[in-house]
Motif scaffolding. Structure first.
Motif, PDB file in Angstrom:
ATOM      1  N   LEU A   1      -4.781  10.503   4.782  1.00 35.20           N
ATOM      2  CA  LEU A   1      -5.677   9.500   4.123  1.00 35.20           C
ATOM      3  C   LEU A   1      -4.867   8.420   3.369  1.00 35.20           C
ATOM      4  O   LEU A   1      -4.216   8.760   2.715  1.00 35.20           O
ATOM      5  CB  LEU A   1      -6.720  10.230   3.090  1.00 35.20           C
ATOM      6  CG  LEU A   1      -7.985   9.627   2.886  1.00 35.20           C
ATOM      7  CD1 LEU A   1      -8.890   9.346   4.294  1.00 35.20           C
ATOM      8  CD2 LEU A   1      -8.693  10.491   2.075  1.00 35.20           C
ATOM      9  N   ASP A   2      -5.300   7.238   3.769  1.00 34.12           N
ATOM     10  CA  ASP A   2      -4.579   6.111   3.182  1.00 34.12           C
ATOM     11  C   ASP A   2      -5.722   5.157   2.543  1.00 34.12           C
ATOM     12  O   ASP A   2      -6.511   4.622   3.205  1.00 34.12           O
ATOM     13  CB  ASP A   2      -4.055   5.045   4.171  1.00 34.12           C
ATOM     14  CG  ASP A   2      -3.085   3.947   3.598  1.00 34.12           C
ATOM     15  OD1 ASP A   2      -3.241   3.890   2.360  1.00 34.12           O
ATOM     16  OD2 ASP A   2      -2.159   3.245   4.396  1.00 34.12           O
ATOM     17  N   ALA A   3      -5.738   5.464   1.205  1.00 32.72           N
ATOM     18  CA  ALA A   3      -6.686   4.634   0.429  1.00 32.72           C
ATOM     19  C   ALA A   3      -6.596   3.379   0.308  1.00 32.72           C
ATOM     20  O   ALA A   3      -7.558   2.467  -0.041  1.00 32.72           O
ATOM     21  CB  ALA A   3      -6.944   5.378  -0.974  1.00 32.72           C
ATOM     22  N   GLY A   4      -5.440   2.803   0.531  1.00 30.59           N
ATOM     23  CA  GLY A   4      -5.007   1.388   0.342  1.00 30.59           C
ATOM     24  C   GLY A   4      -5.741   0.590   1.466  1.00 30.59           C
ATOM     25  O   GLY A   4      -6.252  -0.492   1.050  1.00 30.59           O
TER      26      GLY A   4
ATOM     27  N   ALA B   1     -13.284   3.428  -0.157  1.00 28.60           N
ATOM     28  CA  ALA B   1     -12.424   4.111  -0.859  1.00 28.60           C
ATOM     29  C   ALA B   1     -12.044   5.411  -0.747  1.00 28.60           C
ATOM     30  O   ALA B   1     -12.352   6.069  -1.405  1.00 28.60           O
ATOM     31  CB  ALA B   1     -12.803   3.630  -2.278  1.00 28.60           C
ATOM     32  N   PRO B   2     -11.584   5.701   0.471  1.00 21.62           N
ATOM     33  CA  PRO B   2     -11.695   7.342   0.842  1.00 21.62           C
ATOM     34  C   PRO B   2     -10.668   8.165  -0.310  1.00 21.62           C
ATOM     35  O   PRO B   2      -9.824   7.491  -0.645  1.00 21.62           O
ATOM     36  CB  PRO B   2     -10.918   7.352   2.220  1.00 21.62           C
ATOM     37  CG  PRO B   2     -10.279   5.886   2.231  1.00 21.62           C
ATOM     38  CD  PRO B   2     -11.116   4.984   1.489  1.00 21.62           C
ATOM     39  N   ARG B   3     -11.180   9.037  -0.654  1.00 23.70           N
ATOM     40  CA  ARG B   3     -10.410  10.016  -1.745  1.00 23.70           C
ATOM     41  C   ARG B   3     -10.042  11.354  -1.320  1.00 23.70           C
ATOM     42  O   ARG B   3      -8.974  11.792  -1.758  1.00 23.70           O
ATOM     43  CB  ARG B   3     -11.134   9.633  -3.072  1.00 23.70           C
ATOM     44  CG  ARG B   3     -10.323  10.578  -4.248  1.00 23.70           C
ATOM     45  CD  ARG B   3     -11.081  10.305  -5.577  1.00 23.70           C
ATOM     46  NE  ARG B   3     -10.574  11.115  -6.580  1.00 23.70           N
ATOM     47  CZ  ARG B   3     -10.626  10.767  -7.790  1.00 23.70           C
ATOM     48  NH1 ARG B   3     -11.556  10.116  -8.050  1.00 23.70           N
ATOM     49  NH2 ARG B   3     -10.072  11.704  -8.706  1.00 23.70           N
ATOM     50  N   ALA B   4     -11.086  12.086  -0.341  1.00 27.57           N
ATOM     51  CA  ALA B   4     -10.776  13.436  -0.125  1.00 27.57           C
ATOM     52  C   ALA B   4     -10.834  13.730   1.400  1.00 27.57           C
ATOM     53  O   ALA B   4     -11.697  12.977   2.033  1.00 27.57           O
ATOM     54  CB  ALA B   4     -11.921  14.316  -1.009  1.00 27.57           C
TER      55      ALA B   4
ATOM     56  N   ASP C   1       5.152   7.348  -2.635  1.00 28.64           N
ATOM     57  CA  ASP C   1       5.425   6.129  -1.906  1.00 28.64           C
ATOM     58  C   ASP C   1       5.014   6.000  -0.318  1.00 28.64           C
ATOM     59  O   ASP C   1       5.674   5.360   0.287  1.00 28.64           O
ATOM     60  CB  ASP C   1       7.054   6.217  -1.902  1.00 28.64           C
ATOM     61  CG  ASP C   1       7.460   6.389  -3.488  1.00 28.64           C
ATOM     62  OD1 ASP C   1       6.778   5.567  -4.207  1.00 28.64           O
ATOM     63  OD2 ASP C   1       8.504   6.550  -3.960  1.00 28.64           O
ATOM     64  N   GLY C   2       4.164   6.794   0.084  1.00 26.97           N
ATOM     65  CA  GLY C   2       3.631   6.733   1.408  1.00 26.97           C
ATOM     66  C   GLY C   2       4.605   7.542   2.401  1.00 26.97           C
ATOM     67  O   GLY C   2       4.705   7.435   3.791  1.00 26.97           O
TER      68      GLY C   2
ATOM     69  N   ASP D   1      -1.540   3.836  -0.074  1.00 31.94           N
ATOM     70  CA  ASP D   1      -1.957   4.580  -1.035  1.00 31.94           C
ATOM     71  C   ASP D   1      -2.212   6.074  -0.616  1.00 31.94           C
ATOM     72  O   ASP D   1      -3.585   6.350  -0.316  1.00 31.94           O
ATOM     73  CB  ASP D   1      -3.134   3.960  -1.857  1.00 31.94           C
ATOM     74  CG  ASP D   1      -3.685   4.871  -3.297  1.00 31.94           C
ATOM     75  OD1 ASP D   1      -3.048   5.796  -3.480  1.00 31.94           O
ATOM     76  OD2 ASP D   1      -4.534   4.400  -3.771  1.00 31.94           O
ATOM     77  N   ALA D   2      -1.177   6.858  -0.303  1.00 31.31           N
ATOM     78  CA  ALA D   2      -1.558   8.176   0.594  1.00 31.31           C
ATOM     79  C   ALA D   2      -2.104   8.937  -0.525  1.00 31.31           C
ATOM     80  O   ALA D   2      -1.581   9.665  -1.459  1.00 31.31           O
ATOM     81  CB  ALA D   2      -0.034   8.665   0.786  1.00 31.31           C
ATOM     82  N   LEU D   3      -3.326   9.495  -0.322  1.00 28.74           N
ATOM     83  CA  LEU D   3      -4.245  10.340  -1.163  1.00 28.74           C
ATOM     84  C   LEU D   3      -4.327  11.886  -0.569  1.00 28.74           C
ATOM     85  O   LEU D   3      -4.265  12.624  -1.614  1.00 28.74           O
ATOM     86  CB  LEU D   3      -5.457  10.000  -1.499  1.00 28.74           C
ATOM     87  CG  LEU D   3      -5.596   8.661  -2.572  1.00 28.74           C
ATOM     88  CD1 LEU D   3      -7.075   8.256  -2.673  1.00 28.74           C
ATOM     89  CD2 LEU D   3      -4.635   9.068  -3.687  1.00 28.74           C
TER      90      LEU D   3
END
Length: 810
Positions: free
Chosen positions: A478-481, A505-508, A759-760, A784-786
């Motif tokens: 998941l890349d929130a960026g 804005a994916p988070r989970a 850092d992805g 933004d790897a979540l």
């Protein structure tokens, strides 16, 4: 001939609430369903689940020292799941006789028996004696063997109606007995089970839920993982798997249904609309998978139909006959004969199925003891289980597949609900009222008893596995960026295909065990997107519109079958049902702490755990099998603070697969803490803590529950922990990393993990010998790897070259 032309509706009658010695001919429900109804009439409460002395029925027959009085197995070079005493009284010391096999030890102070065996040993009884502080002594006997190498195993699974559980047993050909495999898996009201011919899956009917549940069988441990659940209609009682393993058939009070077994995911897919055969009481598929026999207690008839070779759907009627209360059907090994059993006639009838005829021709009939519940054909014998007579019968089959004029009758210690012939001869029969499965081997002769709870509904022996295994070819990141989810190769982290939009804005992120469902929670608009996964392409396809959660979604968890979804939001735990078709539906909302952090579900989906950062508490819920709603369990919520601690930063949480241990990462104090779970009540108690880490942010637990992988963002590093039999963790190894890991997932093999970094970056590490090693890394360029989730599928096991140069299955 139309299907319904002979299945004429009979007059309805009242349902019985107890199993009678001679059941009425008008019973519309199958025998197993009647037993469920009998217990339901008690209120479906623990008050019905009592032993003859009035106490609660126990899982095993315990001894004075508290060791489980059951047979176990260990393997050379593999850490043993230790035996732990719970003595009644203060113990000064422990001793054992005869001497233990090399590598195994008994701690003289604690009485814990464990270790890593270094040499094979036959099945032996060992007496453990405890010297008490008052000068007395108590003793217990445990039995186990040490196998030299791993061979293709055969596992038996017993079904207990209340509480609804499945217990695993390993059949050992050397000692010709069943060995305790450890751990129960929760199912609502299991009444019937069948194993896939490859030995990699188990199908179980849940009567009150009206469903068939699919489990994956781990070939090395026998542990079950819930991967699917499908509707069968009200009160299913009949279940059959085709000989080729491609199709599953279920029969209920409402209808008959057919399913195709997906060879990649292991899940079931309906092959067509249900067939309106009321009160389907028995099903049998012939060895060629070209015919299906169906018995209906409602219509008091049996019919034989053709099966479509391509999709397994039920076709034309080949023949039928009137048979009152047909509760057991079985084909002969060549498919030319159909054996049927009637409860009220106390007979087994033999019908000719070839050539097809409007009315089946009865070739012969055998008189048997009362109340036949089950028929099984093994090689050249026909077995029958007689519930009312507490007996089994065995008939030899002649060259024309007709049972001998007389058979052998075995009197049992209780009422059997099924019979399963053993590989080396003899039988295994679960006894509904006695609290154990009676087992006898043709060579050993004397019966043995496998101790269990009462209300046993079935016992099934799975074929030796090894032809198929679960693999994790891909992971989802998941890349929130950029608001996207990306599929990655498990070999080197290479992105596959194009990114899929995942919300603003994916988070989970969460996937089920079968790798067919993926869910994404949004951190701004509080929505949940659900994707179907095609692991062959591989691609993701958005299913329907996003489901509103109403709050910021912080974490997600799916049960093994992908049918229940839990969303952790601000102060709330939201439960959803996830149907195969249609929208995700919210069914419950429960309050939790003000700042929830992470969520986890155990493999069977019977427990959910959540952590809260502000209160530093663990919230534990039991999942109601009837409504799927979470119910606070035991002493929940539980404080995670130890003596002298004011804040620990409760974060990631995980379960040991059987739900007996909860593991929690404590970010602020650099520690991992474990709690033991009473799987009957849900109460927890502290087990142990591993300290000295930087900031543990994620956890992954191996399928056998003996190893835990920890992602440490501050050090940065990966840690490998071991769990002892009492759930106490200790550090085995640490692997330093160049970047800080944020998320961690376990591959299906159980030996490797994949991780994302701040850092992805992406990485893969393994620990085949309890020493962590870095296998691969890649720079994904994620802004933004979540989150990270595995996508696991069923694949053919790799072949191995034997010493003679031939290629054989693993």
């Amino acid at each position: 001939m139309p299907v319904m032309s002979f299945f004429r509706r009979q007059s309805p009658s009242a349902l019985p609430v107890r199993a009678a010695a001679r059941p009425s001919t008008a019973r519309p429900f199958g025998a197993r369903a009647a037993l469920v109804l009998a217990l339901a009439a008690c209120g479906v409460t623990a008050g019905c689940n009592r032993s003859s002395s009035g106490g609660s029925a126990s899982v095993v027959l315990a001894t004075a020292l508290g060791y489980q009085g059951e047979t176990s197995e260990y393997r050379v070079g593999v850490e043993a799941r230790a035996l732990v005493p719970e003595p009644d009284g203060a113990v000064v010391s422990y001793s054992i006789a005869p001497p233990l096999p090399a590598g195994l030890t008994l701690d003289p102070k604690t009485g814990v028996l464990g270790g890593i065996p270094t040499a094979a040993a036959p099945l032996t009884a060992y007496t453990i004696t405890a010297q008490l502080a008052n000068g007395g002594a108590i003793a217990s006997t445990v039995r186990f063997l040490v196998a030299d190498t791993f061979a293709a195993a055969r596992y038996g699974y017993s079904l207990t109606l209340f509480p609804g559980t499945i217990t695993a047993w390993r059949y050992d050909a050397g000692s010709k007995t069943y060995l305790a495999n450890g751990g129960d898996v929760s199912v609502g009201t299991p009444v019937r089970a069948e194993a896939h011919p490859l030995g990699d899956r188990l199908f179980v009917l849940d009567s009150l839920a009206g469903s068939v549940v699919t489990f994956a069988i781990d070939p090395e441990s026998g542990v079950l993982e819930r991967i699917d659940e499908d509707s069968t209609g009200m009160f299913p009682i009949a279940l059959e798997v085709s000989a080729d393993g491609r199709f599953v058939y279920t029969g209920s009070e409402e209808d008959l249904r057919s399913f195709r077994v997906d060879p990649i995911t292991g899940r079931l897919q309906p092959t067509g609309p249900p067939l309106a055969i009321r009160s389907t009481s028995a099903i049998a598929v012939d060895p060629s998978s070209s015919m299906i026999a169906v018995g209906s207690a409602g219509f008091e008839a049996i019919g034989v139909f053709t099966l479509d070779a391509d999709d397994g759907s039920i076709g034309q009627l080949r023949g039928f006959t009137k048979v009152p209360t047909p509760y057991a059907l079985e084909f002969s090994p060549d498919g030319r004969r159909l054996y049927t059993a009637s409860l009220i006639r106390d007979t087994i009838d033999v019908f000719d199925t070839d050539p097809p005829a409007p009315v089946l021709a009865r070739l012969d009939q055998r008189t048997v003891p009362a109340g036949t519940f089950d028929l099984e054909v093994e090689s050249e014998s026909l077995w029958a289980a007689h519930f009312s007579a507490s007996a089994l019968s065995e008939f030899e089959l002649d060259a024309d597949a007709v049972p001998a004029a007389t058979g052998t009758t075995v009197l049992l210690a209780g009422t059997p609900t099924s019979v399963r012939p053993n590989p080396s001869g003899g039988y295994a029969a679960p006894l509904f009222d006695a609290g154990f499965t009676q087992y006898a081997d043709a060579v050993a002769g004397d019966p043995l008893f496998i101790p269990q709870r009462r209300f046993l509904a079935d016992f099934v022996l799975a074929p030796a596995a090894g032809a198929r295994e679960r693999s994790t070819p891909f992971t989802a990141a998941l890349d929130a960026g950029v608001g996207a989810v990306v599929l990655l190769s498990s070999n080197d982290g290479t992105p596959i295909g194009s990114p899929n939009l995942a919300g603003p804005a994916p988070r989970a992120l969460a996937t089920d065990l079968s790798g067919r469902t993926l869910a994404i929670g949004d951190g701004i608009n509080g929505s949940i997107r659900r994707f179907d996964v095609d692991a062959l392409q591989p691609t993701l396809a958005l299913r329907g519109s996003p489901t509103p959660a109403g709050f910021e979604v912080r974490d997600l968890a799916l049960d093994g079958g992908g049918r229940r979804l839990w969303a952790l939001t601000e102060g709330q735990l939201i439960t959803y049902e996830v149907p195969l078709a249609g929208a995700t539906v919210q069914i419950d909302q429960a309050p939790i702490g003000p700042d929830p952090a992470r969520i986890a579900a155990d493999a069977s989906g019977r427990f959910i755990a959540c952590t809260d950062r502000v209160t530093d508490q663990l919230f534990l819920f039991g999942v109601s099998p009837a409504s799927n709603e979470p119910i606070p369990a035991g002493n929940s919520p539980v404080s995670l603070l130890d003596l002298g601690e004011t804040s620990v930063g409760a974060g990631a949480v995980a379960f040991e697969p059987l739900g007996r241990v909860v593991i929690v990462a404590l970010e602020d104090v650099g520690a991992v803490r474990t709690l033991l779970v009473n799987t009957l009540t849900g109460s927890t108690q502290p087990a142990g803590t591993v300290s000295g880490m930087g900031r543990p942010v994620d956890l992954a637990v191996r399928l056998d529950g003996l190893r835990v992988f920890v992602a440490d963002a501050a050090t940065p590093a990966l840690h490998l922990l071991a769990l002892d039999p009492k759930g106490i963790p200790f550090l085995l190894d640490t692997l330093p990393l160049d970047e800080s890991p944020t998320r961690l997932v376990l591959e299906a093999s159980g030996q490797a993990v994949q991780f994302l970094s701040e850092d992805g970056g992406w990485g893969r590490a393994s620990a085949p010998t309890d020493v962590l090693q870095l296998d691969a890394t890649a720079d994904l360029g994620l802004t933004d790897a979540l989150d990270l989730a595995p996508i696991s599928v069923w694949v053919d096991a790799p072949t191995a070259t034997t010493g003679t140069g031939e290629t054989g299955a693993k």
